[in-house]
Motif scaffolding. Structure first.
Motif, PDB file in Angstrom:
ATOM      1  N   ARG A  75       0.815  -1.215   0.000  1.00 30.78           N
ATOM      2  CA  ARG A  75       0.000   0.000   0.000  1.00 30.78           C
ATOM      3  C   ARG A  75       0.846   1.261   0.000  1.00 30.78           C
ATOM      4  O   ARG A  75       0.535   2.229  -0.694  1.00 30.78           O
ATOM      5  CB  ARG A  75      -0.912  -0.004   1.234  1.00 30.78           C
ATOM      6  CG  ARG A  75      -1.939   1.123   1.211  1.00 30.78           C
ATOM      7  CD  ARG A  75      -2.769   1.146   2.455  1.00 30.78           C
ATOM      8  NE  ARG A  75      -2.078   1.812   3.557  1.00 30.78           N
ATOM      9  CZ  ARG A  75      -2.547   1.863   4.802  1.00 30.78           C
ATOM     10  NH1 ARG A  75      -3.676   1.255   5.105  1.00 30.78           N
ATOM     11  NH2 ARG A  75      -1.881   2.498   5.741  1.00 30.78           N
ATOM     12  N   GLU A  76       1.939   1.257   0.762  1.00 31.20           N
ATOM     13  CA  GLU A  76       2.659   2.507   1.016  1.00 31.20           C
ATOM     14  C   GLU A  76       3.894   2.747   0.149  1.00 31.20           C
ATOM     15  O   GLU A  76       4.388   3.861   0.105  1.00 31.20           O
ATOM     16  CB  GLU A  76       3.084   2.568   2.489  1.00 31.20           C
ATOM     17  CG  GLU A  76       1.930   2.561   3.476  1.00 31.20           C
ATOM     18  CD  GLU A  76       1.115   3.855   3.474  1.00 31.20           C
ATOM     19  OE1 GLU A  76       1.578   4.876   2.949  1.00 31.20           O
ATOM     20  OE2 GLU A  76      -0.021   3.822   3.985  1.00 31.20           O
ATOM     21  N   PHE A  77       4.417   1.690  -0.486  1.00 28.31           N
ATOM     22  CA  PHE A  77       5.715   1.850  -1.161  1.00 28.31           C
ATOM     23  C   PHE A  77       5.658   1.374  -2.612  1.00 28.31           C
ATOM     24  O   PHE A  77       4.855   0.508  -2.944  1.00 28.31           O
ATOM     25  CB  PHE A  77       6.791   1.060  -0.400  1.00 28.31           C
ATOM     26  CG  PHE A  77       6.904   1.503   1.041  1.00 28.31           C
ATOM     27  CD1 PHE A  77       7.607   2.651   1.376  1.00 28.31           C
ATOM     28  CD2 PHE A  77       6.257   0.799   2.052  1.00 28.31           C
ATOM     29  CE1 PHE A  77       7.684   3.080   2.699  1.00 28.31           C
ATOM     30  CE2 PHE A  77       6.332   1.218   3.378  1.00 28.31           C
ATOM     31  CZ  PHE A  77       7.044   2.365   3.698  1.00 28.31           C
ATOM     32  N   ASN A  78       6.537   1.951  -3.428  1.00 31.63           N
ATOM     33  CA  ASN A  78       6.608   1.457  -4.809  1.00 31.63           C
ATOM     34  C   ASN A  78       7.990   0.922  -5.207  1.00 31.63           C
ATOM     35  O   ASN A  78       8.224   0.636  -6.376  1.00 31.63           O
ATOM     36  CB  ASN A  78       6.103   2.507  -5.809  1.00 31.63           C
ATOM     37  CG  ASN A  78       6.857   3.823  -5.712  1.00 31.63           C
ATOM     38  OD1 ASN A  78       7.920   3.882  -5.117  1.00 31.63           O
ATOM     39  ND2 ASN A  78       6.296   4.870  -6.289  1.00 31.63           N
ATOM     40  N   VAL A  79       8.859   0.791  -4.227  1.00 34.85           N
ATOM     41  CA  VAL A  79      10.166   0.157  -4.470  1.00 34.85           C
ATOM     42  C   VAL A  79      10.461  -0.806  -3.327  1.00 34.85           C
ATOM     43  O   VAL A  79      10.193  -0.477  -2.166  1.00 34.85           O
ATOM     44  CB  VAL A  79      11.310   1.203  -4.480  1.00 34.85           C
ATOM     45  CG1 VAL A  79      12.662   0.519  -4.722  1.00 34.85           C
ATOM     46  CG2 VAL A  79      11.088   2.273  -5.525  1.00 34.85           C
ATOM     47  N   VAL A  80      11.005  -1.967  -3.659  1.00 35.60           N
ATOM     48  CA  VAL A  80      11.513  -2.848  -2.605  1.00 35.60           C
ATOM     49  C   VAL A  80      12.991  -3.156  -2.853  1.00 35.60           C
ATOM     50  O   VAL A  80      13.435  -3.244  -3.990  1.00 35.60           O
ATOM     51  CB  VAL A  80      10.750  -4.196  -2.484  1.00 35.60           C
ATOM     52  CG1 VAL A  80       9.392  -4.010  -1.871  1.00 35.60           C
ATOM     53  CG2 VAL A  80      10.647  -4.901  -3.814  1.00 35.60           C
ATOM     54  N   VAL A  81      13.707  -3.296  -1.742  1.00 37.68           N
ATOM     55  CA  VAL A  81      15.127  -3.646  -1.791  1.00 37.68           C
ATOM     56  C   VAL A  81      15.290  -4.893  -0.936  1.00 37.68           C
ATOM     57  O   VAL A  81      14.733  -4.957   0.162  1.00 37.68           O
ATOM     58  CB  VAL A  81      15.985  -2.518  -1.167  1.00 37.68           C
ATOM     59  CG1 VAL A  81      17.463  -2.826  -1.304  1.00 37.68           C
ATOM     60  CG2 VAL A  81      15.657  -1.186  -1.781  1.00 37.68           C
ATOM     61  N   PRO A  82      16.020  -5.883  -1.424  1.00 36.58           N
ATOM     62  CA  PRO A  82      16.226  -7.072  -0.569  1.00 36.58           C
ATOM     63  C   PRO A  82      17.179  -6.708   0.567  1.00 36.58           C
ATOM     64  O   PRO A  82      18.322  -6.322   0.314  1.00 36.58           O
ATOM     65  CB  PRO A  82      16.875  -8.077  -1.526  1.00 36.58           C
ATOM     66  CG  PRO A  82      17.513  -7.255  -2.604  1.00 36.58           C
ATOM     67  CD  PRO A  82      16.721  -5.983  -2.708  1.00 36.58           C
ATOM     68  N   GLU A  83      16.694  -6.825   1.800  1.00 38.48           N
ATOM     69  CA  GLU A  83      17.566  -6.451   2.927  1.00 38.48           C
ATOM     70  C   GLU A  83      18.738  -7.426   3.034  1.00 38.48           C
ATOM     71  O   GLU A  83      19.849  -7.030   3.371  1.00 38.48           O
ATOM     72  CB  GLU A  83      16.767  -6.425   4.240  1.00 38.48           C
ATOM     73  CG  GLU A  83      17.626  -5.972   5.409  1.00 38.48           C
ATOM     74  CD  GLU A  83      16.835  -5.646   6.671  1.00 38.48           C
ATOM     75  OE1 GLU A  83      15.598  -5.496   6.609  1.00 38.48           O
ATOM     76  OE2 GLU A  83      17.473  -5.540   7.731  1.00 38.48           O
ATOM     77  N   ASN A  84      18.480  -8.685   2.724  1.00 35.64           N
ATOM     78  CA  ASN A  84      19.554  -9.689   2.805  1.00 35.64           C
ATOM     79  C   ASN A  84      19.607 -10.680   1.645  1.00 35.64           C
ATOM     80  O   ASN A  84      20.642 -11.295   1.421  1.00 35.64           O
ATOM     81  CB  ASN A  84      19.443 -10.477   4.124  1.00 35.64           C
ATOM     82  CG  ASN A  84      19.894  -9.629   5.303  1.00 35.64           C
ATOM     83  OD1 ASN A  84      21.026  -9.144   5.339  1.00 35.64           O
ATOM     84  ND2 ASN A  84      18.996  -9.390   6.253  1.00 35.64           N
ATOM     85  N   ALA A  85      18.516 -10.830   0.921  1.00 39.28           N
ATOM     86  CA  ALA A  85      18.431 -11.918  -0.071  1.00 39.28           C
ATOM     87  C   ALA A  85      19.517 -11.874  -1.135  1.00 39.28           C
ATOM     88  O   ALA A  85      19.836 -12.890  -1.741  1.00 39.28           O
ATOM     89  CB  ALA A  85      17.049 -11.910  -0.731  1.00 39.28           C
ATOM     90  N   MET A  86      20.065 -10.679  -1.372  1.00 38.42           N
ATOM     91  CA  MET A  86      21.078 -10.588  -2.431  1.00 38.42           C
ATOM     92  C   MET A  86      22.492 -10.495  -1.871  1.00 38.42           C
ATOM     93  O   MET A  86      23.446 -10.256  -2.605  1.00 38.42           O
ATOM     94  CB  MET A  86      20.778  -9.387  -3.321  1.00 38.42           C
ATOM     95  CG  MET A  86      21.212  -9.593  -4.756  1.00 38.42           C
ATOM     96  SD  MET A  86      20.726  -8.213  -5.785  1.00 38.42           S
ATOM     97  CE  MET A  86      22.327  -7.582  -6.239  1.00 38.42           C
ATOM     98  N   LYS A  87      22.624 -10.696  -0.575  1.00 37.48           N
ATOM     99  CA  LYS A  87      23.958 -10.690   0.003  1.00 37.48           C
ATOM    100  C   LYS A  87      24.698 -11.918  -0.544  1.00 37.48           C
ATOM    101  O   LYS A  87      24.112 -12.985  -0.723  1.00 37.48           O
ATOM    102  CB  LYS A  87      23.894 -10.710   1.534  1.00 37.48           C
ATOM    103  CG  LYS A  87      23.102  -9.521   2.139  1.00 37.48           C
ATOM    104  CD  LYS A  87      23.794  -8.190   1.927  1.00 37.48           C
ATOM    105  CE  LYS A  87      22.988  -6.967   2.336  1.00 37.48           C
ATOM    106  NZ  LYS A  87      22.718  -6.801   3.754  1.00 37.48           N
ATOM    107  N   PHE A  88      25.982 -11.750  -0.782  1.00 35.17           N
ATOM    108  CA  PHE A  88      26.785 -12.768  -1.472  1.00 35.17           C
ATOM    109  C   PHE A  88      26.581 -14.165  -0.865  1.00 35.17           C
ATOM    110  O   PHE A  88      26.352 -15.148  -1.574  1.00 35.17           O
ATOM    111  CB  PHE A  88      28.269 -12.358  -1.425  1.00 35.17           C
ATOM    112  CG  PHE A  88      29.098 -12.856  -2.573  1.00 35.17           C
ATOM    113  CD1 PHE A  88      29.197 -14.209  -2.864  1.00 35.17           C
ATOM    114  CD2 PHE A  88      29.809 -11.958  -3.384  1.00 35.17           C
ATOM    115  CE1 PHE A  88      29.981 -14.661  -3.927  1.00 35.17           C
ATOM    116  CE2 PHE A  88      30.587 -12.409  -4.446  1.00 35.17           C
ATOM    117  CZ  PHE A  88      30.683 -13.759  -4.702  1.00 35.17           C
ATOM    118  N   GLU A  89      26.627 -14.244   0.482  1.00 31.65           N
ATOM    119  CA  GLU A  89      26.562 -15.569   1.120  1.00 31.65           C
ATOM    120  C   GLU A  89      25.216 -16.256   0.902  1.00 31.65           C
ATOM    121  O   GLU A  89      25.124 -17.473   0.943  1.00 31.65           O
ATOM    122  CB  GLU A  89      26.858 -15.467   2.620  1.00 31.65           C
ATOM    123  CG  GLU A  89      25.834 -14.661   3.380  1.00 31.65           C
ATOM    124  CD  GLU A  89      26.172 -14.484   4.856  1.00 31.65           C
ATOM    125  OE1 GLU A  89      27.185 -15.027   5.310  1.00 31.65           O
ATOM    126  OE2 GLU A  89      25.402 -13.796   5.551  1.00 31.65           O
TER     127      GLU A  89
END
Ligand code: XIL
Length: 360
Positions: A75-89
């Motif tokens: 509802r409130e946002f139009n962008v998401v960023v992976p907080e951890n899912a794209m971390k190398f490990e």
């Protein structure tokens, strides 16, 4: 036979006692589950009218399990960023194996709700897997590893992802290049190469250099400025600078200086995005919490106003959105409650301040 019968009796005798005991241990469900308040027009609608983006970092656990979290995010946002899912490990756990499950889940959510997904981070010195840190790789091997890492991720999502944090936290406090595995193994050109490889993999994507504590004018932001200008002069593709903005009530952003920094990056033709904003409330004995919430709101509001007023500031992204899920809880001594919704997803004064700032 007799023994079995005897043991059976003992078992039957203790069974009710066992249940009584364990049931007593089950914690009670919270009296009221979080509710989704109707706050009228959403931040997302207001940001869309303004032509800027508003986003939040997300983790897959609440994204899959918490309905209120999902609803509020969409509802409130139009962008998401992976907080951890794209971390190398996580995304590249073994040298010859990638794991895109969490990334795919977040991207699917973003697509369902017409949100953009921002790649973060392609190249960083933290959350690296053991095979990489302990591997005794030559320069050429490390270059191969980095190129493959960047291009496998970027190609997989080409066309779906428009903005990429290519290099994260590459500059040290004193303005020198941060001492990272990549700097040690490849040399300073790892930064140029990362941007070039990302661009090769998706020529349409906007490429960012993302940094912390480089918001205000000073040695570190000067170094970031020089670094990105150097990239431009060498013809390396770069489109913007991300300013993380992890701040606190006892470490407040100097908004005018940030505006100045944003403006000078604009003169280089670069976009700026606020990429990881949160404002921690330190635990101070005797502090008035409602007063602290107002102070926090003012910082949020002023920061968003600054971004809205700057022509080249194109997005404001918070490092989460509810105090229920924030990395601050794991940073001992740093305080907490840094986001715009509280632990029960109720809008805080910071939410209202962001909204007012978007309306202006
Ligand atoms: C943090 C996450 O929020 C934590 O959950 C994780 O344990 C460590 O990384 N700068 C960044 C982010 O660029 O990727 C970091 O995210 C926070 C600081």
């Amino acid at each position: 036979m007799k023994t079995k019968f005897f043991l059976g009796l003992i078992f039957l005798f203790f069974l009710p006692i066992f249940f009584a005991f364990t049931l007593g241990q089950i914690p009670e469900a919270p009296a009221s589950s979080p509710t989704l308040e109707n706050t009228g027009v959403s931040l997302r609608q207001l940001a869309e009218q303004r032509g800027i983006q508003i986003g939040a970092a997300v983790n897959t656990y609440p994204l899959k399990s918490d309905r209120t979290y999902q609803q509020l995010l969409a509802r409130e946002f139009n962008v998401v960023v992976p907080e951890n899912a794209m971390k190398f490990e996580l995304v590249h756990p073994q040298q010859d194996r990638f794991n895109f499950q969490e990334m795919d889940e977040i991207i699917a959510f973003a697509e369902t709700h017409q949100m953009e997904f921002r790649h973060h981070p392609l190249v960083w010195d933290e959350q690296l897997p053991a095979w990489l840190v302990r591997g005794d790789f030559s320069r050429a091997e490390l270059m191969d590893i980095l190129k493959k890492h960047i291009q496998t991720i970027v190609k997989r999502y080409r066309g779906k992802v428009k903005t990429i944090d290519v290099v994260n936290e590459g500059v040290a406090r004193d303005g020198t290049l941060r001492d990272t595995l990549w700097l040690r193994g490849i040399g300073p050109e790892y930064i140029d190469l990362s941007f070039i490889w990302a661009h090769e993999a998706d020529p349409e994507a906007k490429l960012f250099f993302n940094e912390f504590s480089a918001e205000e004018m000073g040695a570190k932001s000067n170094a970031v400025y020089d670094l990105v200008q150097g990239l431009q002069q060498r013809g390396v593709p770069i489109h913007g600078v991300g300013l993380q903005m992890h701040k606190a009530l006892n470490n407040q952003p100097k908004i005018e200086e940030i505006a100045q920094n944003v403006a000078r990056l604009g003169e280089l033709g670069l976009e700026v995005q606020i990429t990881e904003m949160d404002i921690a409330i330190p635990e101070v004995a005797g502090a008035d919490f409602s007063q602290q919430l107002q102070e926090q709101a003012k910082i949020y509001g002023d920061s968003v106003k600054m971004c809205v007023a700057a022509k080249n500031c194109t997005a404001i992204i918070f490092w989460g959105f509810s105090d229920r899920y924030t990395w601050m809880t794991s940073l001992i001594g740093q305080g907490g409650n840094p986001l715009i919704f509280d632990k029960f997803f109720r809008p805080k004064p910071a939410y209202t301040a962001v909204k007012e700032a978007l309306k202006q």
